[in-house]
Design an enzyme around this catalytic site. Sequence first.
Site, PDB file in Angstrom:
ATOM      1  N   CYS A  33       0.817  -1.210   0.000  1.00  0.00           N
ATOM      2  CA  CYS A  33       0.000   0.000   0.000  1.00  0.00           C
ATOM      3  C   CYS A  33       0.854   1.263   0.000  1.00  0.00           C
ATOM      4  CB  CYS A  33      -0.988  -0.028   1.168  1.00  0.00           C
ATOM      5  SG  CYS A  33      -2.348   1.160   0.951  1.00  0.00           S
TER       6      CYS A  33
ATOM      7  N   HIS B   7      -4.512  -4.797  -0.125  1.00  0.00           N
ATOM      8  CA  HIS B   7      -4.168  -5.421   1.156  1.00  0.00           C
ATOM      9  C   HIS B   7      -4.509  -6.907   1.095  1.00  0.00           C
ATOM     10  CE1 HIS B   7      -3.368  -1.832   3.740  1.00  0.00           C
ATOM     11  NE2 HIS B   7      -4.005  -1.245   2.728  1.00  0.00           N
TER      12      HIS B   7
ATOM     13  N   GLU C 196      -3.894  -8.977   3.298  1.00  0.00           N
ATOM     14  CA  GLU C 196      -4.273  -9.396   4.646  1.00  0.00           C
ATOM     15  C   GLU C 196      -5.712  -9.054   4.994  1.00  0.00           C
ATOM     16  OE1 GLU C 196      -2.815  -5.171   5.059  1.00  0.00           O
ATOM     17  OE2 GLU C 196      -2.389  -6.924   3.824  1.00  0.00           O
TER      18      GLU C 196
END
EC number: 4.1.3.27
Length: 637
Positions: A517, A602, A604
Site C-alpha cells: 500500500c 491489502h 491481509e
Amino acid sequence: MSQTAAHLMERILQPAPEPFALLYRPESSGPGLLDVLIGEMSEPQVLADIDLPATSIGAPRLDVLALIPYRQIAERGFEAVDDESPLLAMNITEQQSISIERLLGMLPNVPIQLNSERFDLSDASYAEIVSQVIANEIGSGEGANFVIKRTFLAEISEYGPASALSFFRHLLEREKGAYWTFIIHTGSRTFVGASPERHISIKDGLSVMNPISGTYRYPPAGPNLSEVMDFLADRKEADELYMVVDEELKMMARICEDGGHVLGPYLKEMAHLAHTEYFIEGKTHRDVREILRETLFAPTVTGSPLESACRVIQRYEPQGRAYYSGMAALIGSDGKGGRSLDSAILIRTADIDNSGEVRISVGSTIVRHSDPMTEAAESRAKATGLISALKNQAPSRFGNHLQVRAALASRNAYVSDFWLMDSQQREQIQADFSGRQVLIVDAEDTFTSMIAKQLRALGLVVTVCSFSDEYSFEGYDLVIMGPGPGNPSEVQQPKINHLHVAIRSLLSQQRPFLAVCLSHQVLSLCLGLELQRKAIPNQGVQKQIDLFGNVERVGFYNTFAAQSSSDRLDIDGIGTVEISRDSETGEVHALRGPSFASMQFHAESLLTQEGPRIIADLLRHALIHTPVENNASAAGR
C-alpha cells in the site's frame, strides 16, 4: 453478610443512593436476569492502576465495573483532547442477580419532562463537517472511514434518581437487541443506555469482539422485508462493515495467539433501527487491563486506521468526547482461577449529571461515498431510541427469515477464507517458508498485525517494529514494508522520508522485500513511476483484478495510485520490473522485480479472497529473484 437482591434494591431506591449499577447482559448473564451491583468509586489514572483482588477457586464473582472515557486512548500514545473526564472504577462490594419481572415491579415509573431539547450541531452543520472530512481527510489519504459525533442536549424537569430509574425501566421494557441495557450511578453522574455493541469479552480464555456497522432506519410504520433486503444489498453498508471487521481483526491479531476467527454476518435488530454484525473470536491469556488498553477503542465509533482517526477526531471535535465511544467494562473472577471480562461500547447512552442535564452523543460512519445529509439523518436516528417515547409494540423482526439469512450468507462468498477459519484449519496452510525470518516495518497502520498472523501461518518467524524504532535489516531473510496513512510524495514528513530511505536501501542492497500500500506507492516513486491522487478514493473497496495472469478479488484502501502505460519496465540499476495494472486506466496494482514485489491492495484484508496465497506467491518471487549471494547470506545465519 451478603444482602439479598431486594435489600440491595431498597438501598438503590433511596433519594440519595450510593454508587450502584443495574446491568442487563442477556448474552453473558442469561436472558431475563440482571446484575444488581453496589460499590465504592475510585479514579485510577491509567487502566493498569485498576485495583483487582486476587482470583479464586469457587463461585464466579464480579470485582470491578470500569467506565473508560475516550481520552484514555492517550495510553496508546494516540492524540486526544483532554477534557478531564476521569477513568472511573466501581469496586464492587455487594452483588446479586434479579429477574426482569421482579425488578420491573420495584422500579419507579414517574413521568419524564424534557426541556430545551436540541442538538449541539444542526443537521446542516453536521452535514458540512461530513463534507469536510470526505474532502480533506479521506480524500487526502488520512484514512478509510471516520466517525464524527454530535450531541443531543436537554434538561429533565424536577430531576432525581427516580427519573433516571424510570428512564432505565422504559429502555428495559421496550428496547430490543441491545448487548447491555444499563443504569450506572457514580454518585455525581448517571449513565443510562442500551448499547448494541460488545467491545470485548473474555471467558475461559476465549476473547470475543463484535464489529457492528451499516444502519437500516425503520420507517414510521416499522420495518418491512423489502427494505431489509435492499439494506442488505447496499454496497455502502456492506463496505462499512468490512472496514470495521478489518480494523478489529488488527486488534485481535495483537492480543490473541492465533489472531481472530470471523463468524457471521448477522442482522442485529433493535427497536428503531437494525445493523449488520460479525463476531471475531480468539484465544488469549493476557492481563485483562492490558487487553483493555490494547483495544482502545472500537473502530466502529472512531474510524480506521485508528491512530489516524484519533488525529481527525481531535481536529473536528475540539470539545472532547467525554465517555462517548468509550466503554463500560465489567471485570471478575471466573471461579477457576482466571479472569472474566465483559464490556460494552458507550453508545446509545445518556450521560446525566445531578442537575438533570442530559447529553446523548451519537455519530455516523463517514466513508468515501457518504451522502452528508443522509449521515446527519442516520446520527439523529441513533438517538431516537433514547429520546423518543419508544413504540408501544415491538417492531417486526426479520433476522431469521430465510431470505435475510441467505442475503447475509452471500456476503461471505467473496471474502477471505483465512479469517473465517479457526486456528486448527489455518495450521493446514502450506508452510514452505518454515523457519525463515521476516521483519515487518509498521508505518502507522496495524494491518501489520494481520499480515504477521498470515505470515506465521505460512511458517515464517515474524518480528514487527515501528518505522520510528531503531532497527536493522541484518539477520532477516525477508523484509515487509508496511501500509499506513499519508501522502507518499511528502518527503518532508519524517515517516514518508524514512520509507523512501529504507526502500532505496533495500533496492541498492538487493535484499528481498515486499512493499504494501503506502510502501508500494513509495517504491513506485523510487522506480520512476508517476503517482496520482484518485478522484474517488478506494477505502474498503473489493475489486477483481488481473494479478500477473491470475484473476483475483482483492481489497483496496488507497487515495493515491501509481500509473503505468506499460506492463514491463527496464530500469537502469534495477533490471526488469513486471507491472500488474488496469489496462484501461493504467492504475498499478502490483510490481515484481529483482529481489522485490509490491501490492497496492491489502492481501491481509477480509476483502481479499486468497490473501495468504497471494502473499506467498509474491514472497517466493522476491526470494527466487534475489542474487544467490544475498539468499545464501540470509539463509546461512
